[in-house]
Design an enzyme around this catalytic site. Sequence first.
Site, mmCIF file in Angstrom:
data_model
loop_
_atom_site.group_PDB
_atom_site.id
_atom_site.type_symbol
_atom_site.label_atom_id
_atom_site.label_comp_id
_atom_site.label_asym_id
_atom_site.label_seq_id
_atom_site.Cartn_x
_atom_site.Cartn_y
_atom_site.Cartn_z
ATOM 1 N N ASP A 23 0.818 -1.215 0.000
ATOM 2 C CA ASP A 23 0.000 0.000 0.000
ATOM 3 C C ASP A 23 0.849 1.261 0.000
ATOM 4 O O ASP A 23 2.064 1.205 0.182
ATOM 5 C CB ASP A 23 -0.982 0.004 1.188
ATOM 6 N N ASN B 288 -7.322 -3.153 14.419
ATOM 7 C CA ASN B 288 -8.731 -3.396 14.064
ATOM 8 C C ASN B 288 -8.887 -4.589 13.113
ATOM 9 O O ASN B 288 -9.957 -4.819 12.565
ATOM 10 C CB ASN B 288 -9.357 -2.142 13.440
ATOM 11 N N HIS C 295 -7.269 -5.039 10.226
ATOM 12 C CA HIS C 295 -7.057 -4.803 8.794
ATOM 13 C C HIS C 295 -5.781 -5.490 8.315
ATOM 14 O O HIS C 295 -4.857 -5.731 9.088
ATOM 15 C CB HIS C 295 -7.082 -3.306 8.450
ATOM 16 N N GLU D 202 -9.757 -2.196 5.257
ATOM 17 C CA GLU D 202 -10.320 -1.900 6.568
ATOM 18 C C GLU D 202 -11.567 -2.756 6.819
ATOM 19 O O GLU D 202 -12.102 -3.366 5.881
ATOM 20 C CB GLU D 202 -10.690 -0.410 6.628
HETATM 21 P P1 PGA Z 1 2.085 -1.692 12.612
HETATM 22 O O1 PGA Z 1 0.909 -1.682 11.554
HETATM 23 O O2 PGA Z 1 3.071 -2.707 12.109
HETATM 24 O O3 PGA Z 1 2.649 -0.299 12.561
HETATM 25 O O4 PGA Z 1 1.498 -2.064 13.917
HETATM 26 C C1 PGA Z 1 0.403 -2.895 11.111
HETATM 27 C C2 PGA Z 1 -0.705 -2.643 10.125
HETATM 28 O O5 PGA Z 1 -1.392 -1.614 10.258
HETATM 29 O O6 PGA Z 1 -0.908 -3.488 9.244
#
Ligand code: PGA
Length: 244
Positions: free
Chosen positions: A67, A136, A138, A143
């Site tokens: 992304d 959450n 995702h 999302e």
């Molecule tokens: P993080 O993010 O590694 O910064 O916890 C993970 C994600 O949002 O997929």
Amino acid sequence: MLIITAKDYDEMSQKAARYIAAEILLKPDCLLGLATGSTPIGTYQELIRIHQQEGLSFQKVRTVNLDEYYGLPASHEQSYRYFMQETLFDHIDICPDNTHVPDGLTKDPQSYGKEYDELIVALGGIDLLLLGIGSNGHIAFNEPGSYFTAQTRLVDLNPNTIEDNSRFFESKDDVPRQAISMGMKSILDSKRIVILASGAGKAQAIKDMLEGPVDPMLPASILQLHSNVTLIADKAALALVQPD
Ligand code: PGA
């Protein structure tokens, strides 16, 4: 899903790097799907160490990233292209033309998303996809509520994600509200998936991913239906999971 338990973040990172290094040894021109965020930083550091000290070569490796923030140029310090250069690509012998991160400045996200998915297919499909997980649930920026059939596309970030990612920006207002995200379809079409999780902040999402129903409101739960997923997580992230 195979679960590999690590005692802490460092051990998770070492195990993940070994897994990726093994893929590269077996298939030097493999297509890796790569994640950003804080979770994979240790894995990338360990891959750099293996490259420098053990001679692992990335010369033929190809990569596609999950992304990119919409509206951020590659030169922006918080762009994911910038992150990948700083955190991994600039320290290994990968060919720049073989690295692909979605273009956050595309004027036509719909056609661009289709082209990105077509590129993945043209490159032979993702051999090994490295994923993080949002608190959450995702995966990439798919999302809660994302269609399991979704293609690469422009997505709105969930308020929870904006809050989580505000730690990288001066203020919450500076966090982009949208991103180009690899869709669930290309994620699920990957031949093998490794998902990483570290820390208590991920424990509920990991429990729901493993033990809950397959539900678009917890996007990572779709991984239950993929035939080759390995979760590498530390004890804190696995704290709520029922032992077998
Ligand atoms: P993080 O993010 O590694 O910064 O916890 C993970 C994600 O949002 O997929």
